[in-house]
Design an enzyme around this catalytic site. Structure first.
Site, PDB file in Angstrom:
ATOM      1  N   SER A 222      -3.095   0.779   2.973  1.00 38.59           N
ATOM      2  CA  SER A 222      -4.349   0.027   3.059  1.00 38.59           C
ATOM      3  C   SER A 222      -4.608  -0.718   1.755  1.00 38.59           C
ATOM      4  O   SER A 222      -3.699  -0.897   0.950  1.00 38.59           O
ATOM      5  CB  SER A 222      -5.500   0.995   3.389  1.00 38.59           C
ATOM      6  OG  SER A 222      -6.661   0.263   3.731  1.00 38.59           O
ATOM      7  N   ASN A 223      -5.834  -1.152   1.534  1.00 35.51           N
ATOM      8  CA  ASN A 223      -6.184  -1.851   0.286  1.00 35.51           C
ATOM      9  C   ASN A 223      -7.630  -1.512  -0.080  1.00 35.51           C
ATOM     10  O   ASN A 223      -8.298  -0.760   0.629  1.00 35.51           O
ATOM     11  CB  ASN A 223      -5.966  -3.361   0.435  1.00 35.51           C
ATOM     12  CG  ASN A 223      -6.792  -3.913   1.572  1.00 35.51           C
ATOM     13  OD1 ASN A 223      -8.016  -3.858   1.550  1.00 35.51           O
ATOM     14  ND2 ASN A 223      -6.119  -4.425   2.604  1.00 35.51           N
TER      15      ASN A 223
END
Ligand code: CTP
Length: 414
Positions: A222-223
């Site tokens: 993810s980020n």
């Protein structure tokens, strides 16, 4: 004939908008007080309930008898009459709106300074409803620095001022200071109660937040996107009248979602599918999500065990939602993307604008202090496909959302 229909249509429209509204009409001493008689009549015709308060000096210009006959209510003027006391606090609470028309130079000065020497001022000072004023005075008085200061002051208190007209004045001179015409004042009130929002009737699609690409049942790629920028955009579009569909990735903190139609998604694939499903019926699409560019080719069905010193995984590109919407869009749809860049920012942003066939791209440079993921502020530059460029200073994400949505409105819906 056509003009008559338009006029009747206008009156019917006003009747609907002001029906059952409780209006306190304050009249101060000015030659324009005769227009307050017409305002009273128009308000009553529009179905409003009207109570009139008149200052002692306004009685020199217009009679309480005329106003009480038209308003079908006793005209109020004194705080005390005989052994009776006029409950100014309850009057201010009774009203949906207080209109002071005409507002004389003298009453304006009292409003700016909180002087309470008559019933009108007592009601004004204790009113909890919105206050709208229609100033009326001679041109030189209108342009006097003290009048300008007083107008600024009462606006800073939250009052709303109907602009004066230019025209023939009581002095015989021609210039600024004439009170607005009664029909225009009614229009102002109608718009006040039912503001015409620029995006009313429009539908907008917004993506926000990160996506999670599962590696195994317990891990994902993810980020750091918080979703704040996209959610602020969704609320701003809603505030400007649009019906908003928010496709939201897995954000870490709870947000207020009132008035938004939200679809929660996890992966880039789910976000893509949700957007494609909605896009045909949309007028505006703003892709603010930080969509993962790559996703694992295979997701392990069991937890990946710590056996090897290093592991290699294969990733494949996700489908580019913005690019697909850019290809699908018709000439009436507006598609907006973001570009989060660390170097050669302007060039990369412009390349993305072209490559994804977007109408507009919003550049976030990670080099700018106060811009990007997570924080409460952002600094953006907007580029449009016709070479337009708008730079904005670092602002809260809510204010940046306003800047972006206003730019869209100015370009496509003004
Ligand atoms: N975007 C998208 N779908 C993807 C990837 C990106 O809709 N699969 C959108 C983002 O929401 C954003 C725009 O494309 O509006 C640009 O995203 P960005 O990450 O800056 O650029 P990328 O196209 O992913 O290119 P790169 O990461 O190489 O800069």
């Amino acid at each position: 004939m056509q003009v008559a229909f338009v006029f009747i249509g206008l009156i019917l429209f006003l009747m609907l908008m002001l029906k059952d509204k409780k209006i306190l009409l304050g009249i101060s001493g000015s030659i324009a007080a005769y227009k307050a008689v017409i305002i009273t009549r128009l308000l009553i015709k529009a179905g409003a309930e009207v109570k009139v308060i008149i200052t002692p000096s306004a009685k020199d210009f217009v009679t309480p008898l005329t106003l009480s006959t038209l308003s079908k209510n006793k005209v109020l003027s004194e705080i005390f009459s005989g052994d009776e006391w006029e409950n100014h606090v309850m009057l201010g609470r009774w009203a949906d709106l207080m209109l002071i028309a005409p507002l004389s130079c003298n009453t304006l000065a009292k409003m700016a300074n909180g002087i309470c020497d008559n019933l009108l001022m007592a009601v004004y000072l204790s009113a909890t409803c919105p206050i709208v004023v229609a100033p009326a005075m001679d041109e030189d008085m209108w342009h006097h620095p003290s009048t300008k200061r007083n107008i600024h002051t009462i606006i800073s208190y939250g009052n709303h001022v109907i602009p004066v007209d230019k025209g023939e004045l009581a002095s015989g001179l021609f210039g600024d200071g004439r009170m607005g015409e009664p029909e225009n004042i009614l229009h102002f009130l109608e718009n006040f109660f039912n503001p015409v929002l620029p995006l009313k009737g429009k539908k907008a699609l917004v993506t926000a937040g990160p996506t999670n690409e599962p590696l195994d049942p317990v891990r994902f790629l993810s980020n750091h996107s918080s979703g704040k920028m996209g959610i602020a955009l969704a609320h701003e579009l809603r505030g400007q009248g649009a019906e908003v569909k928010l496709v939201l990735g897995p954000v870490q903190q709870p947000f207020k979602m009132d008035g938004l139609n939200v679809s929660h998604v996890k992966t880039a694939e789910e976000m893509y599918d949700a957007c494609i499903l909605e896009f045909n019926q949309m007028d505006i699409a703003i892709m603010a999500a930080a969509v993962a560019d790559y996703t694992p080719v295979t997701t392990e069905s069991s937890k990946i065990k710590k056996k090897e010193d290093s592991i290699t995984m294969e990733f494949k590109k996700t489908k580019d939602i913005l690019k697909r919407l850019g290809e699908m869009k018709n000439k009436n749809q507006v598609v907006v993307g973001f570009a989060l860049e660390t170097d050669n920012e302007i060039q990369h942003a412009k390349e993305k604008l072209m490559a994804k066939k977007a109408d507009m791209i919003i550049l976030n440079s990670m080099k700018d202090e106060g811009a990007g993921f997570g924080g409460d502020t952002n600094k953006v530059t907007v580029f449009d496909k016709n070479g337009g460029e708008w730079r904005f200073e670092t602002r809260s994400k809510q204010d940046v959302a306003k800047d972006i949505v206003n730019t869209i409105i100015d370009l496509y819906y003004a």
